[in-house]
Design a protein around this motif. Structure first.
Motif: not given
Length: 297
Positions: A223-235
């Motif tokens: 699920n790349k869409r959700k993965a990007k969401l949380y990577f962005k927040k963590s970043m």
């Protein structure tokens, strides 16, 4: 005659002085020094000498938990397992406070693990988690210690069980669910891992590590869409690993063309003569490359 008597008298006096000096040394030598000597003899594998020394100070103080622990180890090396076990039990029997029990249990657990006595170590871990019931901070510490030791022993399920107890009891602390999630990830139980990382983020929504792990969990489930969401927040919270993951997922794919030769090779030249030494031209191939929109350290 007088000279002979004086000679005998001198010998008697010297003998008495010698005996008294030996007795004086024995009496005056502190217990901690004798214990140190016994410990040294044990480490040097001089077990019989070590046993004599430890027996001497146990006669002086029959309630010291350290003494019984050392004697238990010595007796084990002398293959007297029955009395060795008795001394290990005495070690805990004479420990009157949780702090002393904690020290002794940890020593015995490490010793059992070193000697591949996994079942005995597990029994001690059951005693360990009973400590500090009225002190939440110390109780968390010993529960986490026990969880780590179960992992060393190879009992992952019991490790998860202890972290689950902690997560249920301390719902505002996310690290317990995070650790369960990591263990599930290692076991390739990605859905279970996802559920635990969600709980960790719910407990601590601004923890960059928990957000990153949740992103990885979504990525493992494709699920790349959700993965990007949380990577962005963590970043955004400063996590460099999350930045690199987000950078890859947001990269744009572009293409450049190369001439495809009939022998399977490619050429940067164009036109009919591009593959003159490679069996001629058989088409055009598009070569992908990435264009990154995010910079990471």
């Amino acid at each position: 005659m007088t000279k002979k008597k004086n000679g005998k008298g001198c010998l008697i006096v010297i003998g008495l002085i010698f005996i008294l000096s030996i007795i004086g040394n024995l009496i005056s030598k502190p217990q901690n020094e004798i214990y140190a000597d016994a410990s040294l003899k044990y480490r040097l594998s001089e077990y019989k000498e070590a046993l004599e020394l430890i027996n001497e100070i146990i006669e002086r103080d029959s309630t010291n938990t350290e003494y019984y622990e050392l004697r238990g180890k010595i007796l084990y090396e002398l293959q007297d397992t029955l009395h060795s076990e008795e001394d290990f039990k005495r070690t805990l029997t004479f420990a009157k406070t949780d702090s002393v029990k904690n020290i002794r249990i940890k020593e015995l657990i490490n010793w059992d693990i070193q000697h591949d006595q996994k079942e005995k170590a597990k029994e001690l871990l059951k005693e360990e988690v009973k400590l500090y019931k009225n002190d939440s901070i110390k109780h968390i510490e010993i529960m986490e210690y026990a969880a780590e030791k179960y992992l060393v022993i190879g009992d992952t399920l019991e490790t998860i069980h202890l972290y689950r107890q902690l997560s249920n009891e301390y719902k505002k602390i996310g690290r317990f669910n995070n650790r369960i999630g990591i263990l599930y990830s290692i076991m390739h139980k990605n859905k279970n891992a996802l559920a635990e990382f969600k709980k960790a983020v719910k407990a601590e929504p601004n923890n960059d590590l928990f957000l990153y792990n949740l992103g990885i969990s979504y990525l493992n489930l494709l699920n790349k869409r959700k993965a990007k969401l949380y990577f962005k927040k963590s970043m955004e919270l400063g996590n460099e690993e999350a930045c690199r993951e987000y950078r890859e997922l947001t990269a744009k794919t572009r293409y450049y063309q190369r001439t495809k030769c009939c022998d399977g090779t490619t050429s940067s030249a164009s036109g009919r003569g591009a593959c003159s030494h490679h069996s001629g031209v058989c088409g055009i191939v598009n070569i992908p490359y990435k264009v990154y929109t995010i910079e990471c350290n």
